[in-house]
Structures are given as structure tokens and as C-alpha cells.
Design a protein around this motif. Sequence first.
Motif, PDB file in Angstrom:
ATOM      1  N   ARG A  18      43.995  39.719  64.898  1.00 19.66           N
ATOM      2  CA  ARG A  18      44.819  39.736  63.685  1.00 19.66           C
ATOM      3  C   ARG A  18      44.358  38.659  62.717  1.00 19.66           C
ATOM      4  N   VAL A  19      44.118  37.464  63.212  1.00 17.46           N
ATOM      5  CA  VAL A  19      43.651  36.371  62.357  1.00 17.46           C
ATOM      6  C   VAL A  19      42.255  36.673  61.822  1.00 17.46           C
ATOM      7  N   VAL A  20      41.360  37.099  62.690  1.00 18.64           N
ATOM      8  CA  VAL A  20      39.972  37.344  62.302  1.00 18.64           C
ATOM      9  C   VAL A  20      39.869  38.482  61.288  1.00 18.64           C
ATOM     10  N   GLU A  21      40.622  39.537  61.488  1.00 20.95           N
ATOM     11  CA  GLU A  21      40.549  40.675  60.567  1.00 20.95           C
ATOM     12  C   GLU A  21      41.131  40.353  59.194  1.00 20.95           C
ATOM     13  N   ARG A  94      33.025  44.466  68.750  1.00 22.02           N
ATOM     14  CA  ARG A  94      32.706  44.047  70.128  1.00 22.02           C
ATOM     15  C   ARG A  94      33.893  43.340  70.781  1.00 22.02           C
ATOM     16  N   LEU A  95      34.669  42.583  70.009  1.00 22.70           N
ATOM     17  CA  LEU A  95      35.871  41.946  70.553  1.00 22.70           C
ATOM     18  C   LEU A  95      36.886  42.997  71.003  1.00 22.70           C
ATOM     19  N   LYS A  96      37.034  44.037  70.218  1.00 24.51           N
ATOM     20  CA  LYS A  96      37.976  45.109  70.580  1.00 24.51           C
ATOM     21  C   LYS A  96      37.513  45.823  71.846  1.00 24.51           C
ATOM     22  N   GLU A  97      36.238  46.131  71.900  1.00 22.06           N
ATOM     23  CA  GLU A  97      35.693  46.812  73.071  1.00 22.06           C
ATOM     24  C   GLU A  97      35.818  45.934  74.309  1.00 22.06           C
ATOM     25  N   GLN A  98      35.557  44.642  74.144  1.00 20.01           N
ATOM     26  CA  GLN A  98      35.681  43.712  75.264  1.00 20.01           C
ATOM     27  C   GLN A  98      37.135  43.632  75.721  1.00 20.01           C
ATOM     28  N   GLY A  99      38.049  43.646  74.777  1.00 22.37           N
ATOM     29  CA  GLY A  99      39.467  43.622  75.123  1.00 22.37           C
ATOM     30  C   GLY A  99      39.857  44.816  75.983  1.00 22.37           C
ATOM     31  N   THR A 100      39.313  45.974  75.673  1.00 28.80           N
ATOM     32  CA  THR A 100      39.562  47.168  76.482  1.00 28.80           C
ATOM     33  C   THR A 100      39.020  46.973  77.889  1.00 28.80           C
TER      34      THR A 100
END
Length: 156
Positions: A18-21, A94-100
Amino acid sequence: MNDFTLKNFEMTRRFFLRVVEDLDEAIIDVQPLGFNNTIHWQIGHVLTVTEQFMFGFPKKSSNLPENYLELFGNGTKPSDWNEGVPALHELVSRLKEQGTRLQSLSPEAFHQPLKKPFMGFETFGELANMALYHEANHLGQIQSMNKLVSTAILNK
């Protein structure tokens, strides 16, 4: 502890994203006075170190390009960057994919002993909690840097 750790990963990553986006891309490569790096580096560093801790990057994980260690590993700094630096949108993806992938870890895995202690941690769960602390710490750095740089730009 297992479900709690997975919930903490989900919550921490959600706040981080949320902060990064919401960042203004114009400031992510500004290095504020008193800081050793930039917001861009901070984001890549969280991604890279989490991959190292949780998935054994680069030996056991091929989910990130190997040059991420040279760009974002411990002891690196943006002033040494030449080329191959991923854009913010790539890091976010990549952060989203890693979160998954983090959420797909087996709760039982957190009880597994490490092959050898690392930084005083003896189980995968202890290392996972260090990864959570690390991400939250860098989130605070990003928020501070964002405020400093944004304020400096607005006051000029």
C-alpha cells in the motif's frame, strides 16, 4: 505460531505494498541526506532478503534474477548501480508474487530446524519472524524517506 506467522506476512506485505504503490516515482531514486540508500533500494532489498530468508535465494530459488543480490543485497548501495535496475512496477509485481508464495508455505514448515543456525535462529519459524521484522523496519525507513524527500521537494 504457524497461522499467526502467515497472517503477519499477509498483513505486513499488504501494508508494505500500500505504501509502495502510493509513492511518487519521481522521488524513489533520491537519496536523502543522512541515509545510505534510496527508497528504490529499500523496496528491492526487502524483496531480495525475504527471498533469501524464506526461499533460499539464489541457490534454492530462481524466482528473482541473480543480479538482485548485486543490486539489493546486504552492503550494496544505489551509487554502485550501473544497469539492470528493475523499475518500481517490476518490484511491485515481484513483491505480490512473493507474497502469494509466502502464503502457500506449509504451517508445519515453521517448526523445521535450520541446517545450521543463522544469526542465532535455529528454526525456519524464527527466521520467518526475522523476515517480518526486517520488512516492517524497512517499511518505516521508506515512510521516513518519503516524508523527507517529499517535504524537501515541496519546500523548494
